[in-house]
Design a protein around this motif. Structure first.
Motif, PDB file in Angstrom:
ATOM      1  N   GLN A 228       0.825  -1.201   0.000  1.00  0.00           N
ATOM      2  CA  GLN A 228       0.000   0.000   0.000  1.00  0.00           C
ATOM      3  C   GLN A 228       0.861   1.254   0.000  1.00  0.00           C
ATOM      4  OE1 GLN A 228      -3.363   0.032  -0.453  1.00  0.00           O
ATOM      5  NE2 GLN A 228      -2.979  -2.152  -0.774  1.00  0.00           N
ATOM      6  N   LEU A 252      -1.864   4.206   4.795  1.00  0.00           N
ATOM      7  CA  LEU A 252      -2.889   3.325   4.239  1.00  0.00           C
ATOM      8  C   LEU A 252      -4.103   4.127   3.776  1.00  0.00           C
ATOM      9  CD1 LEU A 252      -2.762   0.383   6.829  1.00  0.00           C
ATOM     10  CD2 LEU A 252      -1.594   0.570   4.626  1.00  0.00           C
ATOM     11  N   ALA A 255      -3.133   5.976   0.572  1.00  0.00           N
ATOM     12  CA  ALA A 255      -3.078   5.067  -0.580  1.00  0.00           C
ATOM     13  C   ALA A 255      -4.481   4.796  -1.114  1.00  0.00           C
ATOM     14  CB  ALA A 255      -2.397   3.765  -0.184  1.00  0.00           C
TER      15      ALA A 255
END
Length: 368
Positions: A228, A252, A255
């Motif tokens: 990620q 995260l 992403a």
């Protein structure tokens, strides 16, 4: 009267007796001549000497085998001059930006010394290629520059790996050591996978598959997080100055936001590109706003996030990697949007600046 001769002596006859059960007297022990005794003693001494030599030879063979085994593992440690160590063969895992903890490492080494030697690979030309210990080497170089004490800081303890290990194995060594570091970030691990995939000498060109190859020692969940972060670093790595400080949760979330709204890449780049005096907190705040869908970048005079940017997916950043033979050796080249990088086993800072400028002018002229 007959005279007795001098040696005519009459001795009384005595009856000879033998030990019980013996019919005849025991044979007297044979007497050896002095020469025979000397030969026998010399032969015995030679046997003892051969046995001792065999034991010494066996011990030496065992020590030699152990030395070879330890050398293959990089456990033979020697003091290596800093100027003899290069770090161009492996693309390091450190992302761009200031290493804010290097000063602490420098202070620790100054006070108590280096507790864990670096690892280098011996080269045919007598120099060494760094495999593990980039920050430790940087700390020694900082101490040498600070103190000028070449006797104390001009050489560093290094485990010396033998020549011939494949490039993939050297990358794995670097990765496995860094996995136990408490401060290794997901951004740095993602950059390592990207650089490994871009290296023309490695077999893998896909960063996601490179994660499986490099991070075999990591758990499945950790490898998923690294993939990620690759989405973030591949699109924003050139614009981020403090990527190692991106928390896992923010990375995260960012992403996912970039995958859903690709235009965020151009917006974030527009905010950060010319913001030279930004801090870690400033950069992270921009990323948080982008990940949360906010549309303002306060006080920077840059376009607010989401303003005036087309919604169509921007073209991906094309990157080309290749290797070129030259009189100085193989040059690793990476061509990207706005960047041309050439890596060569040569200290370009030692070249005359005018000569270097002239070479670059010729290169750029040929490109145009």
């Amino acid at each position: 009267m007959k005279k007795r001769r001098t040696f005519d002596i009459d001795l009384p006859e005595e009856e000879q007796t033998f030990p019980a059960g013996k019919d005849q007297p025991p044979s007297p022990a044979p007497r050896r001549s002095p020469m025979a005794a000397a030969i026998s003693e010399n032969a015995e001494a030679l046997r003892d000497r051969r046995a001792l030599e065999d034991r010494i030879r066996a011990e030496n063979d065992a020590l030699a085998a152990e030395h070879v085994r330890m050398k293959r593992l990089g456990l033979i440690v020697d003091m290596v001059a800093l100027e003899a160590i290069d770090s161009w063969k492996l693309v390091r895992d450190r992302a761009k930006g200031d290493d804010l903890e290097l000063a602490e490492l420098v202070a620790s080494i100054r006070d108590i010394g280096l507790s864990n030697p670096i690892r280098v690979e011996a080269r045919e030309d007598g120099r060494f290629e760094l495999v593990q210990g980039f920050r430790r080497l940087a700390a020694y170089r900082a101490l040498l520059a600070e103190t000028g004490d070449a006797e104390r800081w001009g050489r560093i303890p290094a485990g010396i790996l033998p020549r011939g290990e494949d490039l993939e194995g050297l990358y794995r060594r670097m990765v496995d050591e860094n996995l136990v570091r408490k401060d290794i970030s997901f951004a740095e691990m993602a950059m390592l996978a990207l650089n490994y995939a871009r290296d023309p000498q490695t077999a893998e060109s896909d960063a996601d598959r490179a994660v499986a190859e490099l991070f075999k020692s990591a758990g499945y969940q950790k490898r998923s997080y690294i993939r990620q972060f690759i989405r973030v670093m591949d699109r924003l790595g050139d614009d981020l100055r403090f990527a190692p400080h991106i928390p896992r949760a923010l990375g995260l979330k960012l992403a996912a936001a970039i995958e859903e709204r690709p235009e965020l890449v151009a917006q974030i780049s527009a905010v950060l590109r010319d913001w030279e005096n930004r801090s870690v907190a400033d950069e992270l705040e921009v990323l948080r706003k982008a990940a949360g869908g906010e549309v303002e970048a306060e006080g920077q005079g840059a376009p607010p996030l989401g303003a005036g940017v087309a919604k169509a997916r921007p073209p991906a950043r094309a990157k080309t990697t290749f290797q070129v033979a030259s009189p100085l050796g193989a040059a690793k080249c990476t061509a990207a949007n706005g960047r041309l990088e050439i890596k060569l086993d040569r200290d370009f800072s030692a070249l005359d600046r005018r000569k270097l400028e002239a070479a670059l002018i010729r290169l750029l002229g040929d490109i145009v």
